[in-house]
Design an enzyme around this catalytic site. Structure first.
Site, PDB file in Angstrom:
ATOM      1  N   ASP A   1      11.353  -7.533 -11.196  1.00  0.00           N
ATOM      2  CA  ASP A   1      11.293  -8.141  -9.870  1.00  0.00           C
ATOM      3  C   ASP A   1      10.505  -9.446  -9.871  1.00  0.00           C
ATOM      4  O   ASP A   1      10.830 -10.380  -9.130  1.00  0.00           O
ATOM      5  CB  ASP A   1      10.672  -7.157  -8.871  1.00  0.00           C
ATOM      6  N   GLY A   2       9.453  -9.530 -10.690  1.00  0.00           N
ATOM      7  CA  GLY A   2       8.670 -10.764 -10.747  1.00  0.00           C
ATOM      8  C   GLY A   2       9.498 -11.943 -11.224  1.00  0.00           C
ATOM      9  O   GLY A   2       9.395 -13.054 -10.686  1.00  0.00           O
TER      10      GLY A   2
ATOM     11  N   ASP B   1     -11.013  -7.764   3.531  1.00  0.00           N
ATOM     12  CA  ASP B   1     -10.869  -8.359   2.204  1.00  0.00           C
ATOM     13  C   ASP B   1      -9.766  -9.418   2.196  1.00  0.00           C
ATOM     14  O   ASP B   1      -9.699 -10.235   1.284  1.00  0.00           O
ATOM     15  CB  ASP B   1     -10.533  -7.280   1.171  1.00  0.00           C
TER      16      ASP B   1
ATOM     17  N   THR C   1       7.643  -3.571   0.434  1.00  0.00           N
ATOM     18  CA  THR C   1       7.521  -2.509  -0.571  1.00  0.00           C
ATOM     19  C   THR C   1       6.649  -2.964  -1.745  1.00  0.00           C
ATOM     20  O   THR C   1       6.619  -2.300  -2.782  1.00  0.00           O
ATOM     21  CB  THR C   1       8.906  -2.084  -1.093  1.00  0.00           C
ATOM     22  N   ALA C   2       5.933  -4.085  -1.581  1.00  0.00           N
ATOM     23  CA  ALA C   2       5.066  -4.594  -2.643  1.00  0.00           C
ATOM     24  C   ALA C   2       3.601  -4.393  -2.248  1.00  0.00           C
ATOM     25  O   ALA C   2       3.202  -3.296  -1.870  1.00  0.00           O
ATOM     26  CB  ALA C   2       5.409  -6.062  -2.924  1.00  0.00           C
ATOM     27  N   TYR C   3       2.795  -5.452  -2.299  1.00  0.00           N
ATOM     28  CA  TYR C   3       1.361  -5.353  -2.003  1.00  0.00           C
ATOM     29  C   TYR C   3       1.119  -4.778  -0.609  1.00  0.00           C
ATOM     30  O   TYR C   3       0.204  -3.984  -0.385  1.00  0.00           O
ATOM     31  CB  TYR C   3       0.753  -6.748  -2.142  1.00  0.00           C
TER      32      TYR C   3
ATOM     33  N   SER D   1       1.009  -1.001  -0.589  1.00  0.00           N
ATOM     34  CA  SER D   1      -0.198  -0.415  -1.175  1.00  0.00           C
ATOM     35  C   SER D   1      -1.407  -0.585  -0.259  1.00  0.00           C
ATOM     36  O   SER D   1      -2.385   0.149  -0.359  1.00  0.00           O
ATOM     37  CB  SER D   1      -0.483  -1.043  -2.537  1.00  0.00           C
TER      38      SER D   1
ATOM     39  N   ALA E   1      -8.222  -3.742   3.619  1.00  0.00           N
ATOM     40  CA  ALA E   1      -9.544  -3.122   3.770  1.00  0.00           C
ATOM     41  C   ALA E   1     -10.319  -3.724   4.940  1.00  0.00           C
ATOM     42  O   ALA E   1     -11.380  -4.315   4.757  1.00  0.00           O
ATOM     43  CB  ALA E   1     -10.351  -3.264   2.470  1.00  0.00           C
TER      44      ALA E   1
END
Length: 299
Positions: A81-82, A185, A196-198, A201, A220
């Site tokens: 994907d990258g 953060d 569906t990436a960062y 998460s 955060a």
């Protein structure tokens, strides 16, 4: 069977000078196999210049990415994907359709396994495929009235702190309307592709690719009531840096700009979209099931 795509470009994952011999040999073998297959489909094969240099494959015409966009009917991207993110941004303005062949684990946007690729690609090259348009994000870093950095992103724009510094303070506006001051953060502005990436998460929701929206996801946050929010992608999001140290703006985690207090990161929908082609019968939920391992252990 002949291909409906006359001139097809091959773009592979770039290997650095630190790459292992085994990795380079694997990439070369994959590219060689696809070149032979395309020759058999009566395609004129083109190799992207860095792909040719790093794999040592010879024979096909060699062009840079911009020339591929101007001259080729289809791009086959071999990697993960990258790799596809970088290629997609470069070729979106040309409208070049892209097919992703994954050398490792299944990707969200490189969804054809290298093993057995011939059976999947043969009908696709004959015109049997699903087309999937993914809008890009256009981001600018404004310092006063001056644009000091500009980039496109397919996944996300992330404003975050350095690895050793404390929280950042950000002021968020949508279409000029104040939304909130955030201490966290960082903050992610993600597209449906990037959801569906960062963003995922960090606790953000998954957005179906057909939704014309973005999601703002704090990283955060200091205040737990500061939650992700879904917006229309017809809006412009402004993120002003109010406080913090060593702050940067990242675009698909592949381009980076250092930002100062008072800088504003403006994000809007680009006029360009990336064109992905998938096998006939492809659907987003099947990809989610495989990638996220849903239903494992079920009947």
């Amino acid at each position: 069977m002949k291909s409906t795509f006359r001139r097809v470009a091959l773009i592979g994952k770039y290997q650095t000078s630190q790459a292992t011999t085994a990795a380079t040999d694997s990439s070369r073998q994959a590219i060689d196999a696809i070149v032979r297959f395309l020759d058999g489909m009566d395609c004129e094969v083109v190799l992207e210049v860095e792909t040719a240099a790093n794999t040592g494959v010879t024979g096909p015409v060699v062009l840079d990415v911009d020339a591929i966009g101007a001259q080729c009917d289809l791009g086959l991207v071999v990697g993960g994907d990258g790799t596809m993110l970088g290629v997609g941004r470069r070729l979106a303005s040309y409208g070049t359709p892209l097919v992703g062949i994954n050398q490792g684990r299944l990707g969200f946007i490189t969804d054809i396994p290298l093993e057995g690729f011939e059976a999947t690609l043969t009908p696709m090259l004959a015109g049997e495929y699903e087309e999937d348009l993914r809008p890009l994000m256009h981001a600018r870093v404004m310092r006063g009235s001056e644009c000091v950095f500009e980039a496109l992103a397919l996944n996300d724009v992330v404003v975050n702190r350095g690895s050793t510094s404390g929280m950042v303070e950000l002021r968020v506006e949508v279409d000029g309307h104040f939304v909130s001051n955030q201490r966290a953060d960082g903050l992610i502005v993600a597209s449906p592709t990037g959801s569906t990436a960062y963003s995922l998460s960090a606790g953000g929701p998954m957005l179906h690719p057909s939704i014309p929206g973005w999601v703002l996801v704090p990283i955060a946050p200091h205040t737990l009531s500061n939650r992700p929010i879904v917006l229309s992608d017809a809006t412009e999001v402004a993120v002003e840096v109010v406080g913090g140290r060593d702050i940067s703006a990242n675009f698909d985690m592949q381009s980076l700009a250092s930002v100062l207090h008072g800088d504003r990161i403006l994000v809007r929908r680009s006029e360009h979209s990336v064109r992905f082609l998938h096998p006939r019968g492809w659907n987003y939920f099947a990809t989610l099931r495989k990638k996220l391992r849903w239903n494992e252990g079920g009947s």
